[in-house]
Write a protein that holds these residues in place. Sequence first.
Motif, PDB file in Angstrom:
ATOM      1  N   ILE A 127       0.835  -1.208   0.000  1.00  0.00           N
ATOM      2  CA  ILE A 127       0.000   0.000   0.000  1.00  0.00           C
ATOM      3  C   ILE A 127       0.863   1.248   0.000  1.00  0.00           C
ATOM      4  O   ILE A 127       0.588   2.217  -0.734  1.00  0.00           O
ATOM      5  CB  ILE A 127      -0.951  -0.017   1.205  1.00  0.00           C
ATOM      6  CG1 ILE A 127      -2.002  -1.129   1.036  1.00  0.00           C
ATOM      7  CG2 ILE A 127      -1.643   1.333   1.383  1.00  0.00           C
ATOM      8  CD1 ILE A 127      -2.894  -1.326   2.234  1.00  0.00           C
ATOM      9  N   ALA A 128       1.944   1.234   0.780  1.00  0.00           N
ATOM     10  CA  ALA A 128       2.837   2.404   0.839  1.00  0.00           C
ATOM     11  C   ALA A 128       3.507   2.664  -0.504  1.00  0.00           C
ATOM     12  O   ALA A 128       3.814   3.819  -0.834  1.00  0.00           O
ATOM     13  CB  ALA A 128       3.901   2.195   1.916  1.00  0.00           C
ATOM     14  N   GLY A 129       3.726   1.613  -1.280  1.00  0.00           N
ATOM     15  CA  GLY A 129       4.423   1.771  -2.552  1.00  0.00           C
ATOM     16  C   GLY A 129       3.534   2.133  -3.717  1.00  0.00           C
ATOM     17  O   GLY A 129       4.025   2.323  -4.840  1.00  0.00           O
ATOM     18  N   SER A 130       2.238   2.230  -3.485  1.00  0.00           N
ATOM     19  CA  SER A 130       1.302   2.551  -4.564  1.00  0.00           C
ATOM     20  C   SER A 130       0.781   3.978  -4.417  1.00  0.00           C
ATOM     21  O   SER A 130       0.889   4.589  -3.352  1.00  0.00           O
ATOM     22  CB  SER A 130       0.126   1.580  -4.544  1.00  0.00           C
ATOM     23  OG  SER A 130      -0.597   1.680  -3.335  1.00  0.00           O
ATOM     24  N   VAL A 131       0.227   4.488  -5.489  1.00  0.00           N
ATOM     25  CA  VAL A 131      -0.407   5.809  -5.442  1.00  0.00           C
ATOM     26  C   VAL A 131      -1.657   5.699  -4.566  1.00  0.00           C
ATOM     27  O   VAL A 131      -2.452   4.773  -4.739  1.00  0.00           O
ATOM     28  CB  VAL A 131      -0.782   6.279  -6.851  1.00  0.00           C
ATOM     29  CG1 VAL A 131      -1.533   7.597  -6.795  1.00  0.00           C
ATOM     30  CG2 VAL A 131       0.462   6.383  -7.726  1.00  0.00           C
ATOM     31  N   PRO A 132      -1.834   6.605  -3.597  1.00  0.00           N
ATOM     32  CA  PRO A 132      -3.002   6.511  -2.710  1.00  0.00           C
ATOM     33  C   PRO A 132      -4.305   6.389  -3.494  1.00  0.00           C
ATOM     34  O   PRO A 132      -4.539   7.111  -4.464  1.00  0.00           O
ATOM     35  CB  PRO A 132      -2.943   7.823  -1.926  1.00  0.00           C
ATOM     36  CG  PRO A 132      -1.489   8.164  -1.894  1.00  0.00           C
ATOM     37  CD  PRO A 132      -0.952   7.725  -3.231  1.00  0.00           C
TER      38      PRO A 132
END
Length: 210
Positions: free
Chosen positions: A113-118
């Motif tokens: 999740i942290a590595g993806s666009v919100p």
Amino acid sequence: MTVLRIDASIQGPRSASSELADLAEAEWLSVRPETTFVRRHLGADPLPADAWATAIHSQFVPEEQHTQEQRDARALAASLASELQEADAVILALPLYNYGVSQHVKTWIDLTIAGSVPGTALLEGKTALVLTTRGGGYGPGTPREGWDHNTAYLRRIVADVWGADLTLIERELTLAGVNPAMDAFIEAAELLKKAAHEAATNAGRSLATR
């Protein structure tokens, strides 16, 4: 076609969840032998537990001031998100531990999740097969009813946050025949095992045709 397979058991060759995934994968390949499986085993090769916090904290620091640890954590998070998003389908073998999601699975989810666009639904419109196992019994009327904090969370993340077309297969009482205190449940456990194996086999076959 590329399928991302994630395993998370710490039981090695005795893993009930990986056994289900093996059945689904074998049936998938019988239908679509050209499929490429990308594998990540979080139980055998866990992700660094502190990487998520490091990646998150780096968001509040100018990029030119990032430490090497922050750069590494951000790169890991981005690669996990890309790995998930680039897959055409996923098979996730994620057992319950200590009444919930294991620490190494939670680390993978948090980093992805942290590595993806919100707000990005990384599995939008894609097939996800989640296979989860529990050593005891957690159904209605059992002493541990309501203690399963794993399954609903996985459904929330995979289907609601990541947007997958989710198929969920569960198996309980996997410790019957292992823990003497559960010997009374061996017959029931065998029935549950048979049902879960059939479901995993059928899911592998049907999902491969979508």
